[in-house]
Design a protein around this motif. Structure first.
Motif, PDB file in Angstrom:
ATOM      1  N   ILE A  48       0.832  -1.098  -0.061  1.00 27.98           N
ATOM      2  CA  ILE A  48       0.158   0.028   0.095  1.00 27.98           C
ATOM      3  C   ILE A  48       0.719   1.224  -0.056  1.00 27.98           C
ATOM      4  CG2 ILE A  48      -1.541   1.333   1.524  1.00 27.98           C
ATOM      5  CD1 ILE A  48      -2.777  -1.129   2.389  1.00 27.98           C
ATOM      6  N   LEU A  49       1.896   1.408   0.922  1.00 26.08           N
ATOM      7  CA  LEU A  49       2.616   2.423   0.867  1.00 26.08           C
ATOM      8  C   LEU A  49       3.490   2.634  -0.324  1.00 26.08           C
ATOM      9  CD1 LEU A  49       4.486   2.049   4.457  1.00 26.08           C
ATOM     10  CD2 LEU A  49       2.927   3.726   3.811  1.00 26.08           C
ATOM     11  N   MET A  50       3.831   1.431  -0.945  1.00 27.29           N
ATOM     12  CA  MET A  50       4.806   1.784  -2.230  1.00 27.29           C
ATOM     13  C   MET A  50       3.822   2.058  -3.643  1.00 27.29           C
ATOM     14  SD  MET A  50       8.027   1.627  -2.938  1.00 27.29           S
ATOM     15  CE  MET A  50       8.524   0.417  -1.475  1.00 27.29           C
ATOM     16  N   CYS A  51       2.723   1.638  -3.498  1.00 23.96           N
ATOM     17  CA  CYS A  51       1.569   2.100  -4.417  1.00 23.96           C
ATOM     18  C   CYS A  51       1.216   3.557  -4.250  1.00 23.96           C
ATOM     19  CB  CYS A  51       0.503   0.794  -4.668  1.00 23.96           C
ATOM     20  SG  CYS A  51       0.979  -0.653  -5.345  1.00 23.96           S
ATOM     21  N   ALA A  52       1.057   4.025  -3.097  1.00 27.27           N
ATOM     22  CA  ALA A  52       0.311   5.180  -2.959  1.00 27.27           C
ATOM     23  C   ALA A  52       0.866   6.331  -3.761  1.00 27.27           C
ATOM     24  CB  ALA A  52       0.367   5.671  -1.474  1.00 27.27           C
ATOM     25  N   PRO A  53       2.272   6.610  -4.060  1.00 28.46           N
ATOM     26  CA  PRO A  53       2.637   7.719  -4.805  1.00 28.46           C
ATOM     27  C   PRO A  53       2.167   7.576  -6.237  1.00 28.46           C
ATOM     28  CG  PRO A  53       4.674   6.984  -3.396  1.00 28.46           C
ATOM     29  CD  PRO A  53       3.166   5.906  -3.205  1.00 28.46           C
ATOM     30  N   VAL A  54       2.265   6.504  -6.905  1.00 25.71           N
ATOM     31  CA  VAL A  54       1.893   6.255  -8.192  1.00 25.71           C
ATOM     32  C   VAL A  54       0.506   6.296  -8.481  1.00 25.71           C
ATOM     33  CG1 VAL A  54       3.981   4.742  -8.709  1.00 25.71           C
ATOM     34  CG2 VAL A  54       1.838   3.590  -8.132  1.00 25.71           C
ATOM     35  N   THR A  55      -0.119   5.881  -7.547  1.00 27.81           N
ATOM     36  CA  THR A  55      -1.732   6.077  -7.509  1.00 27.81           C
ATOM     37  C   THR A  55      -2.114   7.498  -7.510  1.00 27.81           C
ATOM     38  OG1 THR A  55      -2.175   3.869  -6.429  1.00 27.81           O
ATOM     39  CG2 THR A  55      -3.885   5.516  -6.510  1.00 27.81           C
ATOM     40  N   PHE A  56      -1.499   8.313  -6.793  1.00 25.05           N
ATOM     41  CA  PHE A  56      -1.812   9.633  -6.718  1.00 25.05           C
ATOM     42  C   PHE A  56      -1.442  10.348  -7.765  1.00 25.05           C
ATOM     43  CE2 PHE A  56       0.001  14.076  -5.733  1.00 25.05           C
ATOM     44  CZ  PHE A  56      -1.296  14.552  -4.978  1.00 25.05           C
ATOM     45  N   PHE A  57      -0.313  10.204  -8.341  1.00 25.39           N
ATOM     46  CA  PHE A  57       0.240  10.955  -9.439  1.00 25.39           C
ATOM     47  C   PHE A  57      -0.819  10.603 -10.637  1.00 25.39           C
ATOM     48  CE2 PHE A  57       4.063  11.552  -7.159  1.00 25.39           C
ATOM     49  CZ  PHE A  57       4.381  13.116  -6.895  1.00 25.39           C
ATOM     50  N   ILE A  58      -0.787   9.471 -10.712  1.00 23.62           N
ATOM     51  CA  ILE A  58      -1.970   8.823 -12.141  1.00 23.62           C
ATOM     52  C   ILE A  58      -3.350   9.522 -11.808  1.00 23.62           C
ATOM     53  CG2 ILE A  58      -3.176   6.899 -13.289  1.00 23.62           C
ATOM     54  CD1 ILE A  58      -0.653   5.192 -12.492  1.00 23.62           C
ATOM     55  N   LEU A  59      -3.875   9.813 -10.797  1.00 21.81           N
ATOM     56  CA  LEU A  59      -5.064  10.354 -10.591  1.00 21.81           C
ATOM     57  C   LEU A  59      -4.914  11.701 -10.939  1.00 21.81           C
ATOM     58  CD1 LEU A  59      -6.347   8.530  -7.349  1.00 21.81           C
ATOM     59  CD2 LEU A  59      -7.044   8.097  -9.619  1.00 21.81           C
ATOM     60  N   VAL A  60      -4.047  12.273 -10.413  1.00 21.91           N
ATOM     61  CA  VAL A  60      -3.812  13.866 -10.740  1.00 21.91           C
ATOM     62  C   VAL A  60      -3.550  14.030 -11.949  1.00 21.91           C
ATOM     63  CG1 VAL A  60      -2.006  15.935 -10.324  1.00 21.91           C
ATOM     64  CG2 VAL A  60      -3.071  14.390  -8.262  1.00 21.91           C
ATOM     65  N   ALA A  61      -2.735  13.403 -12.681  1.00 20.31           N
ATOM     66  CA  ALA A  61      -2.412  13.649 -14.234  1.00 20.31           C
ATOM     67  C   ALA A  61      -3.641  13.286 -15.123  1.00 20.31           C
ATOM     68  CB  ALA A  61      -1.315  12.569 -14.556  1.00 20.31           C
ATOM     69  N   ALA A  62      -4.738  12.423 -14.532  1.00 25.62           N
ATOM     70  CA  ALA A  62      -5.729  11.895 -15.253  1.00 25.62           C
ATOM     71  C   ALA A  62      -7.086  13.112 -15.096  1.00 25.62           C
ATOM     72  CB  ALA A  62      -6.167  10.767 -14.985  1.00 25.62           C
ATOM     73  N   GLY A  63      -6.687  13.997 -14.099  1.00 26.60           N
ATOM     74  CA  GLY A  63      -7.735  14.959 -13.578  1.00 26.60           C
ATOM     75  C   GLY A  63      -8.943  14.378 -12.820  1.00 26.60           C
ATOM     76  N   LEU A  64      -8.644  13.097 -12.053  1.00 25.75           N
ATOM     77  CA  LEU A  64     -10.063  12.604 -11.502  1.00 25.75           C
ATOM     78  C   LEU A  64      -9.922  13.206 -10.004  1.00 25.75           C
ATOM     79  CD1 LEU A  64      -9.359   8.816 -12.686  1.00 25.75           C
ATOM     80  CD2 LEU A  64     -11.301  10.531 -13.387  1.00 25.75           C
TER      81      LEU A  64
END
Length: 337
Positions: free
Chosen positions: A321-337
């Protein structure tokens, strides 16, 4: 009477056979599966209850779990005679995580980066001061060795593993403190950051439960189908079949969560982002598991802790969960979600 006796014998035989199958699965999975399932279900209920009506209880739950994780790291490092400044880490980490959510800033990511920089500076200063190690941490480390949670460290005990006072020990403490700051409060900031965005409930579920789904898929496929070892030197139980299960589960998880939480127009226009997110989480989650396995192998320990029955410690449960959190956040931000 005779028929009742035979029925009881058949029932006993069925129970014994079922127990043997469960024991075989537990042995192959490397954990007590009934305990793991029960603990996992309770954690799911606890996390959902903390976020479903208001995000603030979830924020405090994240802080509490991260403070426990830092204590686990302190005990783990104490097994090999490394000391990290726990109180400074606790205060700085709690302040940093809470400020990310509560400070009225337009850019919460900037707050997170400023807070983690301050945390690094303060905790490194405390780590560089030569002080006597905590007796409580040493006792916990020794209990960990005696209980079998730690393997033999080339014949050394926690006391004999401690280096003499001097520069090498100081540098080792500083490096361990930097690792602790990066591994816990820095990565945990990206669990809090999605709670400051729109669709916070959907994003929180993705950050927490999709990596957990990947762990579940990897465990199921690895236990029942796993034949080809993925990285036997780092984690002997990981397999390519388990990786496939992780990716399939995370892919299904992001698509289902998106379909249930986003508006239909958003779903139709952003479904491919959820596909990418599911694939990335499945792969990065495995990297998180392997990273935790490397740390445990270097420290000569079996589990980071023992708080969660069937799962080990908090860090054993949240590594992916900790390792996935940054990539999840940045993908959501980049997609405008």
């Amino acid at each position: 009477m005779v028929e009742n006796g035979r029925a009881d014998q058949r029932m006993d035989g069925v129970k014994a056979e079922a127990k043997d199958k469960v024991d075989q699965i537990s042995k192959k999975a490397g954990r007590n599966m009934p305990q793991a399932i029960a603990t996992g279900a309770l954690l799911v209920l606890l996390v959902l209850a903390s976020m479903i009506f208001n995000p603030q209880p979830f924020i405090f739950l994240v802080v509490i779990f991260m403070l426990i994780a830092l204590w686990e790291l302190r005990v783990d490092f104490a097994v090999v005679g490394i000391r990290i400044p726990l109180v400074a880490l606790w205060i700085c980490s709690a302040a940093q995580l809470l400020s990310v959510y509560y400070l009225p800033a337009k850019d919460h990511l900037a707050v997170a980066l400023a807070g983690i920089t301050a945390t690094f500076l303060v905790t490194v200063i405390f780590a560089s001061i030569n002080r006597k190690g905590s007796e409580r941490a040493a006792e916990a480390a020794l209990a960990k060795v005696n209980s079998g949670l730690a393997g033999e460290l080339e014949g050394q005990t926690p006391h004999s593993a401690v280096l003499p006072d001097g520069q090498p020990e100081r540098y080792r403490n500083i490096l361990a403190t930097c690792l602790a700051v990066f591994y816990v409060p820095f990565l945990a900031s990206f669990i809090v950051l999605p709670m400051t965005m729109k669709h916070y409930l959907a994003h929180a579920i993705m950050v927490i439960f999709v990596p957990a789904l990947g762990d579940t898929g990897g465990l199921l496929f690895g236990t029942w189908l796993g034949k080809h070892k993925l990285s036997p030197r780092i984690s002997p139980k990981k397999s390519w079949e388990g990786l496939l299960g992780s990716v399939l589960f995370t892919l299904a998880g992001t698509l289902i969560i998106g379909a249930c939480t986003y508006a239909s127009a958003t779903w139709r226009s952003k479904w491919f982002v959820l596909v990418i997110l599911g694939l990335v989480i499945g792969l990065v989650g495995l990297f998180g598991d392997l990273s935790a396995s490397i740390i445990k192998r270097d420290l000569g320990i079996k589990d980071m802790g023992h708080l969660l029955k069937g799962h080990g410690g908090v860090l054993d449960r949240v590594d992916s969960i900790l390792m996935c959190a940054p990539v999840t956040f940045f993908i959501l931000v980049a997609a405008g979600l």
